[in-house]
Motif scaffolding. Structure first.
Motif, PDB file in Angstrom:
ATOM      1  N   PRO A 263       0.791  -1.240   0.000  1.00  0.00           N
ATOM      2  CA  PRO A 263       0.000   0.000   0.000  1.00  0.00           C
ATOM      3  C   PRO A 263       0.820   1.286   0.000  1.00  0.00           C
ATOM      4  CG  PRO A 263      -0.182  -1.164   2.106  1.00  0.00           C
ATOM      5  CD  PRO A 263       0.490  -2.096   1.159  1.00  0.00           C
ATOM      6  N   SER A 264       2.075   1.230   0.420  1.00  0.00           N
ATOM      7  CA  SER A 264       2.883   2.452   0.450  1.00  0.00           C
ATOM      8  C   SER A 264       3.709   2.650  -0.824  1.00  0.00           C
ATOM      9  CB  SER A 264       3.825   2.416   1.662  1.00  0.00           C
ATOM     10  OG  SER A 264       4.734   1.333   1.555  1.00  0.00           O
ATOM     11  N   VAL A 265       3.564   1.748  -1.778  1.00  0.00           N
ATOM     12  CA  VAL A 265       4.352   1.803  -3.015  1.00  0.00           C
ATOM     13  C   VAL A 265       3.507   2.397  -4.148  1.00  0.00           C
ATOM     14  CG1 VAL A 265       5.508   0.404  -4.778  1.00  0.00           C
ATOM     15  CG2 VAL A 265       5.862  -0.093  -2.348  1.00  0.00           C
ATOM     16  N   ARG A 266       4.131   3.274  -4.942  1.00  0.00           N
ATOM     17  CA  ARG A 266       3.448   3.930  -6.053  1.00  0.00           C
ATOM     18  C   ARG A 266       3.843   3.285  -7.375  1.00  0.00           C
ATOM     19  NH1 ARG A 266       4.999  10.136  -4.432  1.00  0.00           N
ATOM     20  NH2 ARG A 266       7.061   9.270  -4.882  1.00  0.00           N
ATOM     21  N   VAL A 267       2.890   3.241  -8.310  1.00  0.00           N
ATOM     22  CA  VAL A 267       3.130   2.646  -9.631  1.00  0.00           C
ATOM     23  C   VAL A 267       3.117   3.756 -10.677  1.00  0.00           C
ATOM     24  CG1 VAL A 267       2.353   0.969 -11.341  1.00  0.00           C
ATOM     25  CG2 VAL A 267       2.019   0.506  -8.887  1.00  0.00           C
ATOM     26  N   HIS A 268       4.245   3.946 -11.341  1.00  0.00           N
ATOM     27  CA  HIS A 268       4.393   4.983 -12.364  1.00  0.00           C
ATOM     28  C   HIS A 268       4.426   4.348 -13.750  1.00  0.00           C
ATOM     29  CE1 HIS A 268       6.112   7.921  -9.274  1.00  0.00           C
ATOM     30  NE2 HIS A 268       6.182   6.744  -8.659  1.00  0.00           N
ATOM     31  N   ALA A 269       4.020   5.090 -14.741  1.00  0.00           N
ATOM     32  CA  ALA A 269       4.099   4.637 -16.129  1.00  0.00           C
ATOM     33  C   ALA A 269       5.440   5.070 -16.719  1.00  0.00           C
ATOM     34  CB  ALA A 269       2.960   5.226 -16.944  1.00  0.00           C
ATOM     35  N   TRP A 270       6.246   4.097 -17.079  1.00  0.00           N
ATOM     36  CA  TRP A 270       7.553   4.353 -17.699  1.00  0.00           C
ATOM     37  C   TRP A 270       7.331   4.453 -19.211  1.00  0.00           C
ATOM     38  CZ3 TRP A 270      11.526  -0.276 -17.544  1.00  0.00           C
ATOM     39  CH2 TRP A 270      12.624   0.006 -18.374  1.00  0.00           C
ATOM     40  N   LEU A 271       7.576   5.651 -19.756  1.00  0.00           N
ATOM     41  CA  LEU A 271       7.396   5.937 -21.181  1.00  0.00           C
ATOM     42  C   LEU A 271       8.736   6.307 -21.799  1.00  0.00           C
ATOM     43  CD1 LEU A 271       4.213   8.215 -20.959  1.00  0.00           C
ATOM     44  CD2 LEU A 271       4.305   5.728 -21.261  1.00  0.00           C
ATOM     45  N   GLY A 272       8.989   5.829 -22.990  1.00  0.00           N
ATOM     46  CA  GLY A 272      10.263   6.158 -23.622  1.00  0.00           C
ATOM     47  C   GLY A 272      10.227   5.979 -25.123  1.00  0.00           C
ATOM     48  N   ASP A 273      11.272   6.447 -25.750  1.00  0.00           N
ATOM     49  CA  ASP A 273      11.479   6.246 -27.184  1.00  0.00           C
ATOM     50  C   ASP A 273      12.902   6.675 -27.515  1.00  0.00           C
ATOM     51  OD1 ASP A 273      10.914   5.504 -29.768  1.00  0.00           O
ATOM     52  OD2 ASP A 273       9.951   7.397 -30.320  1.00  0.00           O
TER      53      ASP A 273
END
Length: 346
Positions: free
Chosen positions: A118-128
């Protein structure tokens, strides 16, 4: 006489090579080993702001609840707070396919992580891949204002789909690129308006002033960023992750000393309102740019702690970023935990 002159010329050429090549390399090696010497301050342990890059398998259906439970066990007792999950490469025009195509299992992953961690955040890793020359194809061109606008729209998309933040990794990033700063100037407010976190992964800092120009002129590849540009980027984001690997250095002591220097340079350039994260090589490829026997997690952790000790041992907004989950070994995890874990925790 002619033969003697040739011998003298040969000796002179050898001395020139020694002075111009061997001597600087020797001096640089000695300096890096000196950076790796000494003891880290006892307070240089995790601040609970570490990050972990996760591959695309977590959002495309190849992972399940058992994998999330294993991830929970793996992260217990560490300082990892943020997961940078690969949500799909951007298209070369900056757009992102819809969720059902790019990351069909993202909602499941986010809910599962919230339940198990519950204390961990999920980010979207975007790249090119970035391209620059007028004839270059097969990449993203930041000079195109429409591409920058599309990246901002892609960030809004992943935040609307439940990600806690946007992690941008577009390479190779040339130092002093004004279009990258223009992108961040638009991206930051767009992410923050939706309550998100903006983070970026960037190249290393010039070990010597102006070295990015030299490498660009000689090889066409600007490997480093100026310290000034690094600071300009850091001021525009919430988290900046320095990819302190793929150095080409052949020995642990050289690599560890180099990472200590990079940590010091990055700390000098990063303001106190930004999280500075130093990258750890949880991968083991062997090629000209990366020697697995030299670029170890053990050497990186020690180098980071030494750099932190010398520059700002009490800094709160600091951490390590682990790259990447699908190549990590037990030895990598043990070195991270033992070198950076809080006292009394394993």
């Amino acid at each position: 006489m002619a033969r003697r002159r040739l011998r003298r010329a040969g000796k002179w050429a050898a001395w020139v090579v020694a002075v111009l090549v061997v001597l600087p390399v020797t001096v640089a090696g000695t300096a890096l080993r000196a950076q790796y010497a000494g003891a880290a301050a006892p307070q240089t342990t995790t601040r609970g702001r570490d990050a972990f890059w996760l591959g695309h398998a977590w959002v495309d259906g190849r992972r399940d609840d058992a994998d999330v439970a294993a991830l929970r066990r793996r992260l217990e007792g560490t300082g990892i707070r943020d997961l940078y999950v690969h949500a799909g490469p951007l298209e070369h025009d900056g757009t992102l396919p819809p969720a059902r195509t790019a990351y069909p299992r993202a909602h499941w992953l986010i809910a599962a992580v919230h339940r198990e961690l519950p204390s961990v955040r999920v980010h979207a890793w975007l790249g090119d891949r970035l391209v620059y020359g007028p004839g270059e194809r097969g990449g993203l061109r930041l000079a195109d204002a429409s591409a920058r606008a599309a990246i901002v729209a892609s960030a809004r998309q992943v935040l609307a789909d439940g990600f806690a933040g946007v992690h941008l990794d577009i390479e190779p990033l040339h130092s002093d690129n004004p279009d990258y700063l223009r992108l961040l100037d638009r991206l930051g407010p767009a992410v923050h308006r939706r309550g998100g976190v903006l983070s970026v992964a960037v190249h290393q800092i010039d070990p010597l002033p102006g070295l990015h120009r030299v490498s660009g002129a000689l090889t066409g590849h600007r490997k480093w960023l100026s310290q000034r540009f690094f600071g300009q980027v850091a001021r525009r984001v919430d988290q900046i992750a320095l990819m302190s690997y793929d150095t080409g250095l052949p020995a642990e002591s050289l690599y560890g000393g180099y990472v200590a220097q990079q940590t010091r340079l990055a700390l000098e350039a990063t303001g106190r309102h930004t999280d500075l994260l130093m990258g750890l090589p949880f991968f083991h490829t062997d090629d000209m740019g990366h020697h697995a026997s030299a670029e170890t997690v053990r050497a990186a952790v020690r180098g980071i702690r030494l750099g932190l000790t010398r520059q700002d041992p009490g800094r709160a907004r600091f951490g390590m970023a682990l790259y990447v989950d699908f190549t990590a070994t037990e030895e990598d995890w043990a070195a991270y935990r033992s070198g950076w874990g809080r006292p009394g925790r394993t």
